[in-house]
Design a protein around this motif. Structure first.
Motif, mmCIF file in Angstrom:
data_model
loop_
_atom_site.group_PDB
_atom_site.id
_atom_site.type_symbol
_atom_site.label_atom_id
_atom_site.label_comp_id
_atom_site.label_asym_id
_atom_site.label_seq_id
_atom_site.Cartn_x
_atom_site.Cartn_y
_atom_site.Cartn_z
ATOM 1 N N CYS A 1 -18.634 38.314 -77.573
ATOM 2 C CA CYS A 1 -19.855 37.880 -76.882
ATOM 3 C C CYS A 1 -20.151 38.791 -75.694
ATOM 4 N N PHE A 2 -19.086 39.143 -74.945
ATOM 5 C CA PHE A 2 -19.264 40.072 -73.833
ATOM 6 C C PHE A 2 -19.753 41.428 -74.339
ATOM 7 N N LEU A 3 -19.222 41.849 -75.464
ATOM 8 C CA LEU A 3 -19.626 43.125 -76.048
ATOM 9 C C LEU A 3 -21.097 43.080 -76.481
ATOM 10 N N ILE A 4 -21.491 42.018 -77.166
ATOM 11 C CA ILE A 4 -22.890 41.872 -77.609
ATOM 12 C C ILE A 4 -23.817 41.845 -76.405
ATOM 13 N N LEU A 5 -23.475 41.021 -75.428
ATOM 14 C CA LEU A 5 -24.307 40.915 -74.229
ATOM 15 C C LEU A 5 -24.406 42.258 -73.511
ATOM 16 N N GLY A 6 -23.292 42.939 -73.387
ATOM 17 C CA GLY A 6 -23.283 44.250 -72.737
ATOM 18 C C GLY A 6 -24.125 45.270 -73.476
ATOM 19 N N LEU A 7 -24.028 45.270 -74.800
ATOM 20 C CA LEU A 7 -24.816 46.223 -75.594
ATOM 21 C C LEU A 7 -26.306 45.941 -75.496
ATOM 22 N N VAL A 8 -26.691 44.659 -75.535
ATOM 23 C CA VAL A 8 -28.116 44.310 -75.410
ATOM 24 C C VAL A 8 -28.637 44.741 -74.042
ATOM 25 N N PHE A 9 -27.884 44.449 -72.975
ATOM 26 C CA PHE A 9 -28.294 44.865 -71.630
ATOM 27 C C PHE A 9 -28.342 46.382 -71.511
ATOM 28 N N LEU A 10 -27.368 47.056 -72.124
ATOM 29 C CA LEU A 10 -27.333 48.517 -72.070
ATOM 30 C C LEU A 10 -28.553 49.113 -72.761
ATOM 31 N N SER B 1 -31.638 48.436 -70.604
ATOM 32 C CA SER B 1 -31.718 49.255 -69.391
ATOM 33 C C SER B 1 -32.016 50.714 -69.713
ATOM 34 N N ILE B 2 -31.429 51.255 -70.778
ATOM 35 C CA ILE B 2 -31.691 52.653 -71.133
ATOM 36 C C ILE B 2 -33.127 52.844 -71.611
ATOM 37 N N GLU B 3 -33.588 51.961 -72.485
ATOM 38 C CA GLU B 3 -34.966 52.072 -72.989
ATOM 39 C C GLU B 3 -35.977 51.891 -71.859
ATOM 40 N N SER B 4 -35.735 50.943 -70.973
ATOM 41 C CA SER B 4 -36.652 50.723 -69.853
ATOM 42 C C SER B 4 -36.625 51.899 -68.882
ATOM 43 N N TYR B 5 -35.450 52.481 -68.665
ATOM 44 C CA TYR B 5 -35.343 53.658 -67.812
ATOM 45 C C TYR B 5 -36.144 54.819 -68.411
ATOM 46 N N LYS B 6 -35.982 55.026 -69.725
ATOM 47 C CA LYS B 6 -36.719 56.111 -70.387
ATOM 48 C C LYS B 6 -38.222 55.896 -70.265
ATOM 49 N N PHE B 7 -38.674 54.646 -70.450
ATOM 50 C CA PHE B 7 -40.104 54.368 -70.313
ATOM 51 C C PHE B 7 -40.568 54.631 -68.883
ATOM 52 N N MET C 1 -30.852 49.641 -62.624
ATOM 53 C CA MET C 1 -29.467 50.028 -62.309
ATOM 54 C C MET C 1 -28.573 48.790 -62.307
ATOM 55 N N LEU C 2 -29.089 47.675 -61.813
ATOM 56 C CA LEU C 2 -28.329 46.436 -61.823
ATOM 57 C C LEU C 2 -28.015 46.012 -63.257
ATOM 58 N N PHE C 3 -29.006 46.052 -64.146
ATOM 59 C CA PHE C 3 -28.792 45.735 -65.562
ATOM 60 C C PHE C 3 -27.783 46.698 -66.191
ATOM 61 N N PHE C 4 -27.883 47.969 -65.839
ATOM 62 C CA PHE C 4 -26.970 48.974 -66.386
ATOM 63 C C PHE C 4 -25.531 48.665 -65.980
ATOM 64 N N PHE C 5 -25.300 48.381 -64.698
ATOM 65 C CA PHE C 5 -23.942 48.110 -64.235
ATOM 66 C C PHE C 5 -23.390 46.805 -64.810
ATOM 67 N N ILE D 1 -22.315 47.693 -68.373
ATOM 68 C CA ILE D 1 -21.067 48.466 -68.392
ATOM 69 C C ILE D 1 -19.874 47.551 -68.087
ATOM 70 N N ALA D 2 -20.023 46.661 -67.113
ATOM 71 C CA ALA D 2 -18.936 45.736 -66.780
ATOM 72 C C ALA D 2 -18.635 44.810 -67.954
ATOM 73 N N SER D 3 -19.667 44.308 -68.592
ATOM 74 C CA SER D 3 -19.486 43.415 -69.737
ATOM 75 C C SER D 3 -18.797 44.125 -70.900
ATOM 76 N N ILE D 4 -19.216 45.340 -71.186
ATOM 77 C CA ILE D 4 -18.595 46.130 -72.262
ATOM 78 C C ILE D 4 -17.135 46.456 -71.909
#
Length: 162
Positions: A27-36, A39-45, A137-141, A144-147
């Motif tokens: 669950c932590f992995l899934i949540l971390g991947l979704v947030f990652l 955050s990456i897609e939103s950063y790129k946009f 950046m908050l979502f990214f961190f 990363i912590a969740s993953i």
């Protein structure tokens, strides 16, 4: 990538619920991947829109509250072709402070926006660049912590089973 999350969110939610009882670290992995991904897609946009976006003046029509009470502005603007668009910003982050603020003094106020020349309904409020990057950046961190927690549990470094 976000479109796949939107398309398959039911499957992701079911897998999340199933693993909540079997192996919570997944669950932590899934949540971390979704947030990652978010955050990456939103950063790129945001990077794209602040580099290539078309600047124009817009007017705040009203504020719409979500189910938690956070308020998002509905903004009206005219693009180069003359079409008038009334939409919410594509990326807008609000705080818990927005639940108690009325924003009545902001209605009919002009703001500068940047819109995507390929899809004008994708726009951001120009003055909120710094806050947007802070939230990303908050979502990214958090991701990363969740993953990291999930990987440490999967390899036996820590144990998060309840």
């Amino acid at each position: 990538m976000i479109k796949y999350i939107e398309k398959y969110w039911i499957i992701i939610a079911l897998v999340f619920i199933i693993f909540a009882f079997i192996k919570p670290s997944i669950c932590f992995l899934i949540l971390g991947l979704v947030f990652l991904i978010f955050s990456i897609e939103s950063y790129k946009f945001n990077k794209y829109i602040y580099l290539k976006g078309v600047k124009c003046s817009a007017k705040i029509l009203t504020y719409e509250s979500d189910y938690e009470g956070h308020k998002t502005p509905i903004i009206e603007f005219k693009i180069a072709s003359g079409e008038i668009i009334s939409e919410k910003p594509y990326f807008y982050a609000s705080t818990d402070f927005s639940k108690i603020r009325t924003y009545k003094n902001k209605i009919n106020q002009n703001v500068n926006i940047l819109y995507d020349p390929k899809n004008p309904k994708r726009f951001v409020i120009q003055s909120e660049e710094e806050f947007s990057y802070t939230v990303l950046m908050l979502f990214f961190f958090i991701s990363i912590a969740s993953i990291a927690i999930a990987i440490c549990d999967l390899f036996g470094v820590i144990n998060i089973n309840y």
